[in-house]
Design an enzyme around this catalytic site. Structure first.
Site, PDB file in Angstrom:
ATOM      1  N   ILE A  31     -29.049 -12.784  -7.835  1.00 25.51           N
ATOM      2  CA  ILE A  31     -28.757 -13.426  -9.118  1.00 25.51           C
ATOM      3  C   ILE A  31     -28.766 -14.955  -9.012  1.00 25.51           C
ATOM      4  O   ILE A  31     -28.955 -15.666  -9.998  1.00 25.51           O
ATOM      5  CB  ILE A  31     -27.399 -12.907  -9.667  1.00 25.51           C
ATOM      6  CG1 ILE A  31     -27.306 -13.046 -11.166  1.00 25.51           C
ATOM      7  CG2 ILE A  31     -26.227 -13.577  -8.971  1.00 25.51           C
ATOM      8  CD1 ILE A  31     -26.146 -12.275 -11.775  1.00 25.51           C
ATOM      9  N   HIS A  99     -25.391  -5.952   3.078  1.00 26.23           N
ATOM     10  CA  HIS A  99     -26.658  -6.246   2.394  1.00 26.23           C
ATOM     11  C   HIS A  99     -27.501  -7.166   3.257  1.00 26.23           C
ATOM     12  O   HIS A  99     -26.981  -7.929   4.069  1.00 26.23           O
ATOM     13  CB  HIS A  99     -26.422  -6.875   1.013  1.00 26.23           C
ATOM     14  CG  HIS A  99     -25.534  -8.086   1.035  1.00 26.23           C
ATOM     15  ND1 HIS A  99     -24.160  -7.998   1.126  1.00 26.23           N
ATOM     16  CD2 HIS A  99     -25.816  -9.404   1.004  1.00 26.23           C
ATOM     17  CE1 HIS A  99     -23.643  -9.205   1.138  1.00 26.23           C
ATOM     18  NE2 HIS A  99     -24.621 -10.091   1.079  1.00 26.23           N
TER      19      HIS A  99
END
Ligand code: AMP
Ligand code: ZN
Length: 137
Positions: A31, A99
């Site tokens: 994002i 991640h």
């Protein structure tokens, strides 16, 4: 994990810009990208970090990072790629769900990942080498 944002994104409960998905993981656009095309590989099952993740899932996540890196090159978004994976607050981890960052690089971009080398004597190098060897074997 019920209060984990990446669990919710990986499960599709929170919308994301998904570029790839299979049974075990989802690859999304970050994002707040370091560069256009900055992707995150998110396993669907929760593990906080590299210390916790199960090894087969870890392998699958890194295989997906490789696939994503190749796709970024193929798409023209990257000439080179940084693979980054933070574990623990001290290491810059802000979301406590394992991640992998896949960061596309282009000539002249503004991404900085360089570190200054610390100077160690040969005795110190031997000492840390021994400590790691002992812990690994
Ligand atoms: P890290 O500092 O390694 O924990 O990286 C967390 C990354 O997740 C950062 O690069 C954030 O920009 C990214 N991020 C946080 N929330 C979201 C979200 N809802 N969708 C996509 N990326 C996110
Ligand atoms: Zn999670």
């Amino acid at each position: 994990m019920s209060d984990c944002i990446f669990c919710k994104i990986a499960a599709g409960e929170i919308p994301s810009n998904t570029v790839y998905e299979n049974e075990n993981l989802r690859v999304i656009l970050d994002i707040s990208p370091a560069n256009p095309g900055h992707c995150l590989v998110l396993p669907k099952s929760h593990a906080g970090n590299i210390f916790e993740i199960e090894e087969n899932l870890l392998k699958e996540a890194f295989a997906a990072a490789k696939k994503t890196a190749s796709a970024l090159k193929l798409s023209g978004l990257a000439d080179g790629v940084n693979i980054l994976q933070n574990n623990g607050e001290i290491a810059g981890q802000t979301v406590n769900h394992f991640h992998i960052h896949v960061i596309p690089r282009k000539e002249g971009d503004k991404v900085t990942l360089k570190h200054e080398g610390v100077k160690l004597s040969s005795e110190e190098m031997d000492h840390v080498g021994e400590a790691v060897k002992k812990a690994l074997n």
